[in-house]
Design a protein around this motif. Structure first.
Motif, mmCIF file in Angstrom:
data_model
loop_
_atom_site.group_PDB
_atom_site.id
_atom_site.type_symbol
_atom_site.label_atom_id
_atom_site.label_comp_id
_atom_site.label_asym_id
_atom_site.label_seq_id
_atom_site.Cartn_x
_atom_site.Cartn_y
_atom_site.Cartn_z
ATOM 1 N N ALA A 319 19.432 10.687 -19.089
ATOM 2 C CA ALA A 319 19.594 10.791 -20.486
ATOM 3 C C ALA A 319 19.628 12.059 -21.049
ATOM 4 O O ALA A 319 20.243 12.280 -21.890
ATOM 5 N N ALA A 320 18.509 13.118 -20.663
ATOM 6 C CA ALA A 320 18.556 14.529 -21.023
ATOM 7 C C ALA A 320 19.882 15.161 -20.617
ATOM 8 O O ALA A 320 20.140 15.713 -21.428
ATOM 9 N N MET A 321 20.314 14.734 -19.475
ATOM 10 C CA MET A 321 21.628 15.487 -19.039
ATOM 11 C C MET A 321 22.777 15.169 -20.000
ATOM 12 O O MET A 321 23.603 15.681 -20.371
ATOM 13 N N GLU A 322 22.919 13.602 -20.351
ATOM 14 C CA GLU A 322 23.779 13.299 -21.242
ATOM 15 C C GLU A 322 23.733 14.051 -22.758
ATOM 16 O O GLU A 322 24.779 14.530 -23.189
ATOM 17 N N ALA A 323 22.328 14.263 -22.930
ATOM 18 C CA ALA A 323 22.131 14.840 -24.310
ATOM 19 C C ALA A 323 22.790 16.151 -24.332
ATOM 20 O O ALA A 323 23.150 16.813 -25.482
ATOM 21 N N VAL A 324 22.806 16.942 -23.386
ATOM 22 C CA VAL A 324 23.119 18.393 -23.465
ATOM 23 C C VAL A 324 24.449 18.531 -22.786
ATOM 24 O O VAL A 324 25.033 19.717 -22.426
ATOM 25 N N ASP A 325 25.190 17.101 -22.412
ATOM 26 C CA ASP A 325 26.425 17.118 -22.128
ATOM 27 C C ASP A 325 26.588 17.765 -20.715
ATOM 28 O O ASP A 325 27.835 18.323 -20.365
ATOM 29 N N GLY A 326 25.651 17.678 -19.805
ATOM 30 C CA GLY A 326 25.741 18.033 -18.350
ATOM 31 C C GLY A 326 25.605 19.826 -18.259
ATOM 32 O O GLY A 326 26.041 20.429 -17.499
ATOM 33 N N ASP A 327 25.296 20.637 -19.467
ATOM 34 C CA ASP A 327 25.480 22.018 -19.475
ATOM 35 C C ASP A 327 23.935 22.498 -19.126
ATOM 36 O O ASP A 327 23.099 22.161 -19.795
ATOM 37 N N LEU A 328 23.780 23.134 -17.921
ATOM 38 C CA LEU A 328 22.561 23.807 -17.391
ATOM 39 C C LEU A 328 22.603 25.264 -17.482
ATOM 40 O O LEU A 328 21.867 25.938 -16.996
ATOM 41 N N SER A 329 23.936 25.751 -18.070
ATOM 42 C CA SER A 329 23.989 27.170 -17.985
ATOM 43 C C SER A 329 23.001 27.971 -18.672
ATOM 44 O O SER A 329 22.997 29.238 -18.438
ATOM 45 N N ASP A 330 22.341 27.482 -19.527
ATOM 46 C CA ASP A 330 21.508 28.377 -20.633
ATOM 47 C C ASP A 330 20.005 28.299 -19.787
ATOM 48 O O ASP A 330 18.941 28.486 -20.571
ATOM 49 N N GLY A 331 19.965 28.256 -18.528
ATOM 50 C CA GLY A 331 18.833 28.529 -17.618
ATOM 51 C C GLY A 331 17.977 27.111 -17.760
ATOM 52 O O GLY A 331 16.852 27.141 -17.939
ATOM 53 N N GLN A 332 18.751 26.088 -17.897
ATOM 54 C CA GLN A 332 18.073 24.510 -18.260
ATOM 55 C C GLN A 332 17.336 24.384 -19.562
ATOM 56 O O GLN A 332 16.766 23.717 -19.468
ATOM 57 N N ALA A 333 17.341 25.261 -20.345
ATOM 58 C CA ALA A 333 16.510 25.402 -21.657
ATOM 59 C C ALA A 333 16.949 24.339 -22.496
ATOM 60 O O ALA A 333 16.140 23.445 -22.789
#
Lengths: 417, 347
Positions: A319-333
């Motif tokens: 769910a959290a991954m959907e919320a950020v659209d799969g984007d972890l590039s900000d150091g997962q912030a």
């Protein structure tokens, strides 16, 4: 071997989908060795069920799973986590399963800030209470929260006023016992004898002989193979006292074991994060999905709390991954902010996180019943919502209580408060 | 004591020391017998707690020792005769247990599980002896490493077949539940009659079986021609082979017998404990400790060591639960420090 093959298969199948987006690497940790193997296997089923429902894909990114088996010892958890993080370079770790492992992961997670840890189902209180880690999230309640309602129920409804206890000598054993003892003592009950047995005890017969006879009930805080051994020997010794079950004592892992020793448990009150026969549609849907995902001989009759716990943790991650659209590039912030504010509509009730990234959820008081097909299950007696880690105490009271250990709770000090 | 003094005057200082040991042993035996059969006075209850607890711990220690003996006697026999350290012995235990479970589940007969587990493990032991140990005769390190490897492979195969669940072998109805023994526990306050201790029937049965097996082994070893050959082989293999005995046949039959005993022990362990992955290494470790304490290669040593370790675990679990795990290793360290060859081992 089977697992390695399986992991290899998963890994290879997800590389096929590589073109759609960069794969998301998930490290999965559970006790797939040692006395809690069967618990770990069900945890793995919960994890896989959530991923199957998502088709091994989130926000366009294929999910790659790497399995890190542990044996319930903190060292094994650390070894597995190091391998996952340093060698396989996973983005997220889901796990571990057992109490002391969780404490080890809390400490380890502080040294690798690039990775987010989502607890599997480990339930030691300290993990999120003492010096918590910014990158460790726990969507299951701890062992003490899992006992809310039980002490009250056995004292007031069952009328059992004096109990003796046998529990396992490690952090989850203490935490699970503490929650029960606190409520039971506050209601006015008395605990006359406490036996702490090492994790992995096989022969309980002398401990059984040493049990006091003049008590109303016995509290059993055992799990896995130890619980089965205890029940077997208790039956052989002709024991017939009233029993009170700790959370993992009456879990599916024990209730579905072979042999008739488990039948001693019929009628035993217990508590935990779920009740097998709860008629809530969301829960029933989850049970059906679990039952349809594996043939009967490869699963329990209904999901154990370990499957539920891993299922919830994995869904929270998705769910959290959907919320950020799969984007972890900000150091997962962004991913972590989404995790922290998530309201998870889990099969076993609404779950949200407190300031320490610890779950606030629903707890279930249950009794063991025999189903029509002869299997055992837990039946709902009472459901308590919004259970917090401080167990409904003020912060002064909670500090006075102390951290879980053999001598907490001091029963006489808390009686009638 | 009168005996001890008279013998000292005729047979010199050595005999005096020996008869003193006998006297001390006799007194200790009397004390234990009194502890078991007397109704305890209040001061003793104040020191040791209720008698029921003590006697149960003792009986449990001895029955647990019986289980350890079944595993360790095969281990020590194989070592004593062939100098083979078989680190896959624990796997034979666990494999026997799973087979026993399947047999008793399918046929419904508990007793049938024993011969089948015995025969199957004996067959596996024969294969091990012929294909592994015979080829690596005298190469201790290679034997050790290969048997560790075999135990890992067997453990994974068993995990694959039976999964991580817990299994129990059901004891038949005539052995389930407790029986009343003839050992008094206390005097009833109401009627003044003696209350007798109740004890699980299945454990008593197993104890009797272990004693029969132990005595039988002792008898064969010390009174039969086969035993004579085995003892001669333990002392000097080359000489025995040179005198025309088909020593490989003896080796393989002893190996098969030891492996079969491990299988029988598996059924026993599966009945009063449970069968689960990891039991193999636990029983390998306990039989190592037992034979180190008792003396490598000695059957009476295995019996003594097994009872000592069993009692240490059980008394430890009641009187000092936190340290019960350490206690067995304390015994092992003490034995290694003061009598490295083991209590009944030969230097």
């Amino acid at each position: 071997m089977k697992r390695i093959l399986l992991a290899a298969l998963l890994a290879s199948s997800s590389t096929l989908a590589y073109a759609e987006g960069e794969p998301l690497k998930i490290g999965f940790m559970a006790t797939l060795e040692g006395p809690f193997t069967v618990l770990g296997e069900d945890g793995q089923r919960g994890f896989e069920l959530a991923l199957r429902e998502a088709d091994y894909e989130v926000a366009g990114r294929p999910i790659e799973v790497i399995v890190g088996p542990t044996d319930a010892s903190p060292e094994s958890a650390l070894r597995a986590a190091r391998k996952l993080v340093e060698q396989d370079e996973v983005d997220i770790v889901i796990g571990p399963l057992s109490g002391s492992e969780g404490i080890a992961m809390r400490d380890y997670s502080k040294t690798v800030p690039q990775v987010t840890f989502i607890n599997g189902i480990s339930g030691a209180q300290e993990t999120t209470l003492v010096d918590p880690s910014e990158t460790f999230y726990r969507y299951n309640m701890d062992g003490a929260q899992w006992t809310i309602g039980l002490g009250d129920y056995v004292f007031n409804e069952k009328g059992w006023e004096v109990v003796a206890t046998i529990a396992e000598d490690y952090s989850f054993g203490y935490t699970n016992f503490m929650g029960f003892a606190l409520e039971f003592c506050r209601a006015g009950g008395d605990i006359v004898e406490r036996q702490w047995v090492p994790l992995g005890t096989k022969d309980f017969s002398s401990i059984i002989a040493a049990l006091p006879e003049d008590v109303d009930a016995l509290y059993l805080g055992l799990g896995g193979a130890d619980a089965v051994n205890f029940l077997n020997q208790y039956l052989q010794a002709g024991g017939d006292a009233n029993l009170i079950g700790g959370t993992i004592m009456v879990d599916g892992t024990v209730l579905s074991s072979e042999g008739r020793a488990k039948e001693v448990l019929i009628g035993t009150p217990s508590s935990g994060p779920q009740a097998d026969t709860w008629d809530d549609p969301n829960w029933q849907g989850f049970v059906t999905a679990y039952q349809e995902a594996w043939p009967p001989e490869q699963r329990f009759p209904s999901p154990s709390l370990l499957a539920t716990g891993y299922y919830n943790s994995t869904n929270a991650m998705l769910a959290a991954m959907e919320a950020v659209d799969g984007d972890l590039s900000d150091g997962q912030a962004g991913f972590r902010a989404a995790l922290a504010s998530l309201e998870l509509d889990a099969p076993n009730g609404m779950i949200s996180l407190d300031g320490n990234r610890q779950a606030i959820g629903s707890n279930f008081v249950t009794e063991v019943v025999q189903m029509d097909d002869g299997t055992l299950a837990t039946q709902l007696v009472n459901k308590i919502d919004g259970v917090e880690q401080t167990l409904g105490l003020t912060s002064e009271q909670f500090a006075e209580l102390g951290l879980p250990s053999r001598d907490v709770v001091d029963c006489t000090a808390w009686q009638g408060r | 004591m009168a005996d001890a003094q008279s013998s000292s005057s005729t047979a010199g200082p050595l005999a005096t020391a020996k008869s003193r040991w006998w006297a001390a042993g006799g007194v200790a035996a009397l004390v234990v017998l009194w502890l078991i059969f007397a109704v305890w006075p209040d001061w003793l209850v104040a020191i040791l707690g209720r008698k029921k607890v003590f006697v149960n711990a003792l009986l449990n220690g001895v029955t647990l020792g019986a289980l350890y003996f079944l595993v360790a006697s095969g281990f020590t026999l194989i070592f004593g005769l062939m100098r083979n350290v078989n680190l896959a012995h624990g796997s034979l235990y666990l494999f026997g247990a799973y087979l026993g479970y399947e047999v008793s589940r399918i046929t419904g007969s508990w007793l049938l599980a024993f011969p089948i587990a015995f025969l199957a493990m004996a067959a596996l032991g024969t294969l091990l002896q012929i294909f592994v140990f015979r080829r690596l005769d005298g190469q201790d390190l290679q034997q050790t490493l290969i048997t560790i490897g075999i135990s890992v492979v067997l453990a994974d195969i068993m995990l694959w077949i039976w999964g991580g669940s817990f299994y129990q072998i059901l004891a038949p109805d005539w052995l389930s539940g407790p029986v009343e023994t003839f050992i008094p526990s206390s005097v009833s306050r109401r009627t003044g009659e003696l209350i007798y201790i109740k004890y699980p029937a299945v454990r008593l049965f197993i104890l009797v079986c272990a004693v029969i097996i132990g005595v039988g082994m002792w008898y064969i070893l010390n009174r039969s021609k086969l035993g004579m050959l085995i003892r001669a082989g333990v002392d000097d293999r080359e000489m025995l082979a040179a005198s025309g005995v088909r020593i490989q046949l003896i080796f393989v039959s002893i190996f098969a017998f030891g492996a079969g005993l491990a299988g029988v022990a598996g059924v026993v362990g599966g009945t009063f404990q449970s069968i689960a992955p990891g039991e193999d290494t636990r029983f390998l470790l306990s039989s190592l400790v037992v034979v180190i304490v008792g003396g490598m290669g000695s059957i009476p040593g295995a019996a003594l060591g097994a009872i000592l370790i069993g009692c240490a675990e059980q008394f430890g679990s009641v009187y000092a639960p936190t340290y019960s795990v350490v206690l067995t290793f304390v015994i092992m360290v003490a034995v290694l420090a003061f009598r490295p060859q083991g209590l009944l081992g030969r230097a």
